[in-house]
Every structure is written in structure tokens, then in C-alpha cells.
Design a protein around this motif. Structure first.
Motif, short mmCIF file in Angstrom:
data_model
loop_
_atom_site.label_atom_id
_atom_site.label_comp_id
_atom_site.label_asym_id
_atom_site.label_seq_id
_atom_site.Cartn_x
_atom_site.Cartn_y
_atom_site.Cartn_z
N THR A 18 6.92 74.98 -40.68
CA THR A 18 7.56 73.77 -41.21
C THR A 18 6.51 72.68 -41.44
N ALA A 19 5.57 72.55 -40.50
CA ALA A 19 4.50 71.57 -40.63
C ALA A 19 3.65 71.86 -41.86
N ALA A 20 3.34 73.13 -42.09
CA ALA A 20 2.54 73.51 -43.26
C ALA A 20 3.28 73.19 -44.55
N SER A 21 4.60 73.32 -44.53
CA SER A 21 5.39 73.08 -45.74
C SER A 21 5.47 71.60 -46.10
N THR A 22 5.04 70.70 -45.19
CA THR A 22 5.01 69.27 -45.53
C THR A 22 3.85 68.95 -46.46
N LEU A 23 2.86 69.85 -46.51
CA LEU A 23 1.67 69.68 -47.37
C LEU A 23 0.88 68.43 -46.99
N SER A 24 0.97 68.01 -45.73
CA SER A 24 0.31 66.78 -45.29
C SER A 24 -0.09 66.88 -43.83
N PRO A 25 -1.34 66.57 -43.48
CA PRO A 25 -1.75 66.56 -42.08
C PRO A 25 -0.93 65.57 -41.25
N PHE A 26 -0.66 64.40 -41.82
CA PHE A 26 0.10 63.37 -41.10
C PHE A 26 1.51 63.83 -40.80
N TRP A 27 2.23 64.29 -41.84
CA TRP A 27 3.61 64.70 -41.63
C TRP A 27 3.70 66.01 -40.86
N GLY A 28 2.67 66.85 -40.98
CA GLY A 28 2.62 68.06 -40.17
C GLY A 28 2.53 67.70 -38.69
N ALA A 29 1.70 66.69 -38.39
CA ALA A 29 1.59 66.22 -37.01
C ALA A 29 2.91 65.61 -36.54
N VAL A 30 3.58 64.88 -37.44
CA VAL A 30 4.86 64.26 -37.08
C VAL A 30 5.90 65.33 -36.76
N VAL A 31 5.94 66.40 -37.55
CA VAL A 31 6.90 67.49 -37.32
C VAL A 31 6.71 68.07 -35.92
N MET A 32 5.47 68.37 -35.56
CA MET A 32 5.20 68.97 -34.26
C MET A 32 5.37 67.96 -33.12
N LEU A 33 5.09 66.70 -33.40
CA LEU A 33 5.32 65.65 -32.40
C LEU A 33 6.80 65.52 -32.09
N VAL A 34 7.62 65.49 -33.14
CA VAL A 34 9.07 65.39 -32.96
C VAL A 34 9.60 66.63 -32.25
N PHE A 35 9.07 67.79 -32.63
CA PHE A 35 9.46 69.04 -31.96
C PHE A 35 9.17 68.96 -30.47
N GLY A 36 7.95 68.55 -30.12
CA GLY A 36 7.56 68.47 -28.71
C GLY A 36 8.41 67.48 -27.93
N LEU A 37 8.64 66.30 -28.50
CA LEU A 37 9.45 65.29 -27.82
C LEU A 37 10.88 65.79 -27.60
N SER A 38 11.38 66.55 -28.55
CA SER A 38 12.77 67.03 -28.48
C SER A 38 12.96 68.11 -27.42
N THR A 39 11.85 68.73 -26.98
CA THR A 39 11.96 69.78 -25.96
C THR A 39 11.83 69.22 -24.55
N ILE A 40 11.51 67.95 -24.41
CA ILE A 40 11.31 67.37 -23.08
C ILE A 40 12.55 67.44 -22.20
N PRO A 41 13.74 67.05 -22.70
CA PRO A 41 14.91 67.04 -21.81
C PRO A 41 15.18 68.36 -21.10
N ALA A 42 15.09 69.46 -21.83
CA ALA A 42 15.40 70.77 -21.23
C ALA A 42 14.38 71.16 -20.17
N LEU A 43 13.08 71.10 -20.52
CA LEU A 43 12.05 71.53 -19.58
C LEU A 43 11.87 70.53 -18.44
N PHE A 44 12.11 69.25 -18.73
CA PHE A 44 12.05 68.24 -17.67
C PHE A 44 13.17 68.47 -16.66
N SER A 45 14.36 68.77 -17.16
CA SER A 45 15.50 69.04 -16.28
C SER A 45 15.27 70.30 -15.46
N LEU A 46 14.67 71.31 -16.10
CA LEU A 46 14.42 72.56 -15.40
C LEU A 46 13.49 72.34 -14.22
N GLY A 47 12.51 71.42 -14.38
CA GLY A 47 11.59 71.13 -13.29
C GLY A 47 12.30 70.55 -12.08
#
Length: 236
Positions: free
Chosen positions: A157-186
Motif C-alpha cells: 500500500t505504501a509503494a502504491s502511494t508513489l511517494s516516500p512521504f505518504w508511504g511513511a504516513v501509511v506505515m505510521l498510521v498502520f503502526g499507531l493503529s496496532t498499539i491498542p491490541a498489543l498494548f492491551s495484550l501486554g
């Protein structure tokens, strides 16, 4: 990137984290929680440790997103190649969704673990014996490099943005969105690994990934129909 696309990414990542991510990374979270988090630590200290681990993962994901976004940008020469990239991304998303749902073995074929490599084992062992908050951050960073089909999905998905900035944003948003589950699991060890909640989240996430992939495939058609106009619109 449109707001609706970012919302889709947040939804898929959040729901998927309660299904696929807990299944893939839950063991590591439980391992470092048992070895590194001290019983005498108060809630604030424990929270800081789990967040440091997550921010380490997010750092790695963001860098990977920028890299894949850059590769997507330099690999683009015409509307046809953009359309092909979008089509490829859409197909990968559909296959990922079906795999998360358990219909096919796509993710098991692409998830080749590097946990047996010497550099990872040495780094992991050293960090597991360190209880500093920075060690949690570094542990998150190296675990962010572990092959994972869900990460592959967002990397495409990041590659399909055709942009280093938006590619970073995609993965940043992905990472932030996974915090609740793994944080709760801890905090609630094992609670999120079983039961109806996880099964429901897996099903909903699978459907969301498939739908998003189908939209990506549909979106790729315009690049083949009118490649020049679509390319100009894409890069505006």
C-alpha cells in the motif's frame, strides 16, 4: 492520500491487530512482558515500557514505508505502470484478506521468519536481559523487521502511494493503529489470544482488507483506460 483511504487503513490495521497481529506477535509480547517488566513497577512505568516497544515498531514501519514509497515513485514511468502497481496491490490485498480469513495459505507462504538468524538471536537475548525503557524501544525496532504478511500488505500500500512521504504516513498510521491490541495484550496476558472477540475481529478485518483490495483493483482500471490523464490526477 485521501481521507477515506487513511480511514480504511486505520480500520483495517486496528481490526487486524486484534486478529492476525496478536497471533503473530503475541508470543513476543508475552515473552518480553514476563522477562523485562518487573512486578514492582507501577502502572505508569509499565505503560511507558509497552509504549516504548510499540514506538520502536512504529519507527521501523515508518522507515520501511518511506523506502517502499520511494521505490514506488522511481518505478513509475507511465500511467500503465501505475495501473499495474495498483492492480498488484489490490490482488495482494484480496489474497491477504482471504488468508487472514483462513480460506487460503497465502500469508503462511510469504511469512518466512528470520528469528533464527544469529544477529537477531544475539540482539534479542541482549535486549531481553535489559530492563531500561530504551531497550524496549530497541526491541520493538528489531521486531518491526520480522517478516509478516500483514506488514507486507501495508508495505505494498505504501509503494502504491508513489511517494516516500505518504508511504511513511501509511506505515505510521498502520503502526499507531496496532498499539491498542498489543498494548492491551501486554497487560492482560492471554486474554486477547482466545475467545469470540478475536475471531470476530479476524472476520471483520478480512472482509475490510478484501473490500479495500477490490476498490484498489477497480481504481487501477482508470490508468489503463486513460493513462495520461489518470497519471496527472494521481500526481497532483
Amino acid at each position: 492520500m485521501e481521507a477515506v483511504n487513511l480511514l480504511s487503513i486505520i480500520t483495517i490495521a486496528f481490526l487486524g491487530s486484534f486478529g492476525h497481529c496478536i497471533g503473530m506477535c503475541g508470543g513476543i509480547v508475552l515473552a518480553y512482558t514476563g522477562a523485562k517488566v518487573k512486578p514492582e513497577w507501577n502502572g505508569a512505568h509499565q505503560s511507558a515500557a509497552h509504549l516504548a516497544y510499540s514506538f520502536g515498531r512504529i519507527t521501523t514501519y515508518t522507515v520501511l514505508g518511506a523506502l517502499f514509497g520511494y521505490l514506488g515513485s522511481v518505478a513509475t514511468f507511465s500511467g500503465y505502470t501505475v495501473g499495474a502497481l495498483f492492480l498488484f496491490a489490490g490482488v495482494v490485498m484480496v489474497l491477504t484478506g482471504l488468508s487472514i480469513m483462513g480460506k487460503i495459505r497465502f500469508l503462511t507462504l510469504v511469512e518466512h521468519s528470520i528469528m533464527k538468524s544469529s544477529w537477531y538471536q544475539k540482539s534479542f537475548k541482549a535486549l531481553m536481559n535489559d530492563s531500561s525503557l530504551f531497550s524496549f524501544y530497541l526491541l520493538g525496532m528489531i521486531n518491526g523487521l520480522l517478516p509478516c504478511g500483514f506488514v507486507y500488505f501495508f508495505a505494498v500500500t505504501a509503494a502504491s502511494t508513489l511517494s516516500p512521504f505518504w508511504g511513511a504516513v501509511v506505515m505510521l498510521v498502520f503502526g499507531l493503529s496496532t498499539i491498542p491490541a498489543l498494548f492491551s495484550l501486554g497487560f492482560f496476558t492471554g486474554l486477547m489470544q482466545k475467545g469470540k472477540l478475536r475471531k470476530t475481529m479476524i472476520t471483520v478485518a478480512s472482509i475490510a482488507v478484501i473490500v479495500y483490495g477490490l476498490f484498489m483493483i477497480y481504481d487501477s482500471a482508470k490508468f489503463f483506460i486513460d493513462p495520461q490523464k489518470s497519471l496527472l490526477h494521481c500526481c497532483d
